[in-house]
Motif scaffolding. Sequence first.
Motif, PDB file in Angstrom:
ATOM      1  N   ALA A  52       0.841  -1.199   0.000  1.00 26.06           N
ATOM      2  CA  ALA A  52       0.000   0.000   0.000  1.00 26.06           C
ATOM      3  C   ALA A  52       0.872   1.244   0.000  1.00 26.06           C
ATOM      4  O   ALA A  52       1.969   1.253   0.570  1.00 26.06           O
ATOM      5  CB  ALA A  52      -0.887   0.000   1.243  1.00 26.06           C
ATOM      6  N   GLY A  53       0.373   2.291  -0.636  1.00 25.05           N
ATOM      7  CA  GLY A  53       1.063   3.570  -0.611  1.00 25.05           C
ATOM      8  C   GLY A  53       0.734   4.308   0.675  1.00 25.05           C
ATOM      9  O   GLY A  53      -0.040   3.817   1.510  1.00 25.05           O
ATOM     10  N   LYS A  54       1.298   5.506   0.829  1.00 27.79           N
ATOM     11  CA  LYS A  54       1.119   6.231   2.085  1.00 27.79           C
ATOM     12  C   LYS A  54       0.065   7.337   1.994  1.00 27.79           C
ATOM     13  O   LYS A  54      -0.066   8.166   2.881  1.00 27.79           O
ATOM     14  CB  LYS A  54       2.451   6.806   2.555  1.00 27.79           C
ATOM     15  N   HIS A  55      -0.680   7.361   0.872  1.00 27.23           N
ATOM     16  CA  HIS A  55      -1.642   8.449   0.693  1.00 27.23           C
ATOM     17  C   HIS A  55      -2.970   8.152   1.377  1.00 27.23           C
ATOM     18  O   HIS A  55      -3.323   6.993   1.579  1.00 27.23           O
ATOM     19  CB  HIS A  55      -1.866   8.705  -0.800  1.00 27.23           C
ATOM     20  N   CYS A  56      -3.689   9.230   1.664  1.00 28.87           N
ATOM     21  CA  CYS A  56      -4.958   9.067   2.372  1.00 28.87           C
ATOM     22  C   CYS A  56      -6.040   8.670   1.383  1.00 28.87           C
ATOM     23  O   CYS A  56      -6.901   9.480   1.023  1.00 28.87           O
ATOM     24  CB  CYS A  56      -5.329  10.359   3.066  1.00 28.87           C
ATOM     25  N   SER A  81       2.323  13.331  -9.051  1.00 27.46           N
ATOM     26  CA  SER A  81       1.638  14.510  -8.513  1.00 27.46           C
ATOM     27  C   SER A  81       2.169  14.787  -7.114  1.00 27.46           C
ATOM     28  O   SER A  81       3.031  14.056  -6.611  1.00 27.46           O
ATOM     29  CB  SER A  81       0.137  14.253  -8.436  1.00 27.46           C
ATOM     30  N   ASN A  82       1.644  15.843  -6.514  1.00 22.62           N
ATOM     31  CA  ASN A  82       1.990  16.151  -5.128  1.00 22.62           C
ATOM     32  C   ASN A  82       0.803  15.891  -4.215  1.00 22.62           C
ATOM     33  O   ASN A  82       0.631  16.557  -3.204  1.00 22.62           O
ATOM     34  CB  ASN A  82       2.427  17.609  -4.992  1.00 22.62           C
ATOM     35  N   TYR A  83      -0.033  14.942  -4.585  1.00 22.74           N
ATOM     36  CA  TYR A  83      -1.200  14.637  -3.758  1.00 22.74           C
ATOM     37  C   TYR A  83      -0.758  14.436  -2.312  1.00 22.74           C
ATOM     38  O   TYR A  83       0.257  13.799  -2.052  1.00 22.74           O
ATOM     39  CB  TYR A  83      -1.890  13.373  -4.299  1.00 22.74           C
ATOM     40  N   ASN A  84      -1.533  15.011  -1.415  1.00 22.59           N
ATOM     41  CA  ASN A  84      -1.211  15.023   0.018  1.00 22.59           C
ATOM     42  C   ASN A  84       0.060  15.835   0.306  1.00 22.59           C
ATOM     43  O   ASN A  84       0.692  15.666   1.330  1.00 22.59           O
ATOM     44  CB  ASN A  84      -1.059  13.617   0.607  1.00 22.59           C
ATOM     45  N   ARG A  85       0.420  16.679  -0.649  1.00 20.56           N
ATOM     46  CA  ARG A  85       1.648  17.488  -0.524  1.00 20.56           C
ATOM     47  C   ARG A  85       2.849  16.604  -0.210  1.00 20.56           C
ATOM     48  O   ARG A  85       3.651  16.862   0.689  1.00 20.56           O
ATOM     49  CB  ARG A  85       1.485  18.593   0.517  1.00 20.56           C
ATOM     50  N   ILE A  86       2.941  15.554  -0.986  1.00 19.76           N
ATOM     51  CA  ILE A  86       4.094  14.657  -0.863  1.00 19.76           C
ATOM     52  C   ILE A  86       5.080  15.031  -1.969  1.00 19.76           C
ATOM     53  O   ILE A  86       4.697  15.103  -3.141  1.00 19.76           O
ATOM     54  CB  ILE A  86       3.641  13.186  -0.932  1.00 19.76           C
ATOM     55  N   GLU A  95      12.239  16.512  -4.545  1.00 22.43           N
ATOM     56  CA  GLU A  95      11.534  17.709  -4.086  1.00 22.43           C
ATOM     57  C   GLU A  95      11.547  17.720  -2.567  1.00 22.43           C
ATOM     58  O   GLU A  95      11.566  16.654  -1.930  1.00 22.43           O
ATOM     59  CB  GLU A  95      10.070  17.667  -4.555  1.00 22.43           C
ATOM     60  N   LEU A  96      11.485  18.932  -2.016  1.00 23.27           N
ATOM     61  CA  LEU A  96      11.431  19.071  -0.559  1.00 23.27           C
ATOM     62  C   LEU A  96      10.083  19.688  -0.206  1.00 23.27           C
ATOM     63  O   LEU A  96       9.505  20.400  -1.044  1.00 23.27           O
ATOM     64  CB  LEU A  96      12.545  20.006  -0.085  1.00 23.27           C
ATOM     65  N   LEU A 150       5.945  24.867  -1.449  1.00 26.15           N
ATOM     66  CA  LEU A 150       5.368  26.163  -1.080  1.00 26.15           C
ATOM     67  C   LEU A 150       5.776  27.271  -2.051  1.00 26.15           C
ATOM     68  O   LEU A 150       5.250  28.383  -1.979  1.00 26.15           O
ATOM     69  CB  LEU A 150       5.811  26.558   0.332  1.00 26.15           C
ATOM     70  N   GLN A 151       6.703  26.941  -2.963  1.00 22.61           N
ATOM     71  CA  GLN A 151       7.259  27.969  -3.847  1.00 22.61           C
ATOM     72  C   GLN A 151       6.192  28.718  -4.645  1.00 22.61           C
ATOM     73  O   GLN A 151       6.349  29.894  -4.924  1.00 22.61           O
ATOM     74  CB  GLN A 151       8.249  27.351  -4.851  1.00 22.61           C
ATOM     75  N   LEU A 152       5.151  28.029  -5.038  1.00 26.45           N
ATOM     76  CA  LEU A 152       4.160  28.686  -5.898  1.00 26.45           C
ATOM     77  C   LEU A 152       2.971  29.217  -5.106  1.00 26.45           C
ATOM     78  O   LEU A 152       2.072  29.835  -5.666  1.00 26.45           O
ATOM     79  CB  LEU A 152       3.682  27.715  -6.987  1.00 26.45           C
TER      80      LEU A 152
END
Length: 454
Positions: A371-375, A410-415, A435-436, A441-443
């Motif tokens: 399983a992945g770690k996304h909600c 993607s950056n779903y869940n800001r991952i 990515e960090l 937050l850059q955009l």
Amino acid sequence: MPLFRSYESHRDMNSPNRNISPISSAINESGKLFVGGFQLSELAKKYGTPLYVLDELSIRIGCRTYINALKKYYPGKSLPLYASKANSSLTICALIASEGFGLDAVSEGELLTALRGGVKGEKIVFHGNNKSDSELSFAYQNNVIIVLDNHHDIERLKRIVSDSTPVKVMLRFTPGIECHTHEYIRTGHLDSKFGFDPDEVEDVLKELKSYKWINLTGLHAHIGSQIFETQPHIDLAGVMADTLKMAREVGHPITDLNIGGGLGIKYVPEDNPPSIEQWIQCVSFAVVEACKARNLDLPRLMCEPGRSLVANSGLTIYQIGAKKVVPGIRTYLSVDGGMSDNPRPITYESLYSACLVDKPLNKDLEKVTIAGKHCESGDVLLKDYFLPYCESGDFLAVFGTGAYNYSMSSNYNRIPRPATVIVSDGLVELTQRRELPEDLLQLDVLPDRFISKN
Ligand code: LLP
């Protein structure tokens, strides 16, 4: 010097798409998995996880096999184009350009990456069913071949292109060919958003003839992706040759015939795609026969492989974290990535193969679900998969992730997105840094009135 043996028992050394793991993967004497001369668990420790790993050798062999097969089986000129939607980066663009490939791009981002990566504009074909004005201008200014997909493209190009420097275009039409692949990745059947309807092609060809600012040099069609059958491509050659004849009769000196991409790859042991050489042999023969039957001079043959060039060069290393046993039902092993770095299982129910990188051949198997770690409950990478017994902290490699993973991430869940490294015969280089959270937050812009006063 450690002793290595092959990771897969049957390997096709000329056709990366027919192996699950990269061509250079091997097991050393203590049973650990290596790619490009690197122990994968060491790469994971050095670069962190999840980590996309690309094997340079697999990509180069794939490119050379396409090019050599075209030389061997197609008597006319040819130009293979890399479909960069599969995985677009400066390094991959530079690599495929160095092998003599051109490229297919579908956005200003892909165009920019290709140009900066060293692909010449005249070897780039620009697709899209809804190109923006800025994308069209950018492509035109850079001498890129633009694929006319619909009337909207023609109307807007009319305003952008000057009579003194005509734009080089190809015409895309829907060939009306069905193939057996996932509904979302089929494009050649009549109910498709891509390309002109076959019934209107003749009128469009006549209309284009009246424009001095257009130089129509080619025809394009694409029937879908992850295709194992060759018959649809044989049928496509006939349909395209009919259209080629029509276009030349209307007065367009068409030189290029672009048959798209679509060759499938091996994700799981049951998959049995044709080899690159077989595919090229088959499509070359079909195009030659179709042209002969209609008395047509052979066009330059273009094709657009994406997945078959890069998918099996890639793998993703994850670290295993939490384990949850639902008694009598399922054992979940959660990893530190998931649907944000590989959205294919949740999107297409795609199957993958995986192994534990430091004990890939152990026989004490247990059935687990990765399983992945996304909600999201559907965030599962491999369901009911047999893996050697493993523990939290072990590293897992999922194979075949070189195509449509990074490019669909993607950056779903800001991952943050994983890093990518390329390995080659004892050399490892970072090609995309990780990515960090700060990057994410850059955009973001926080209007003053929302700034907390407390
Ligand atoms: N040419 C055109 C016009 C295309 O639309 C495509 C893929 C290709 C070439 C390259 O096809 P390939 O050789 O890679 O099969 N995201 C989906 C795949 C979408 C393919 C879209 N078009 C997936 O992950 O399976």
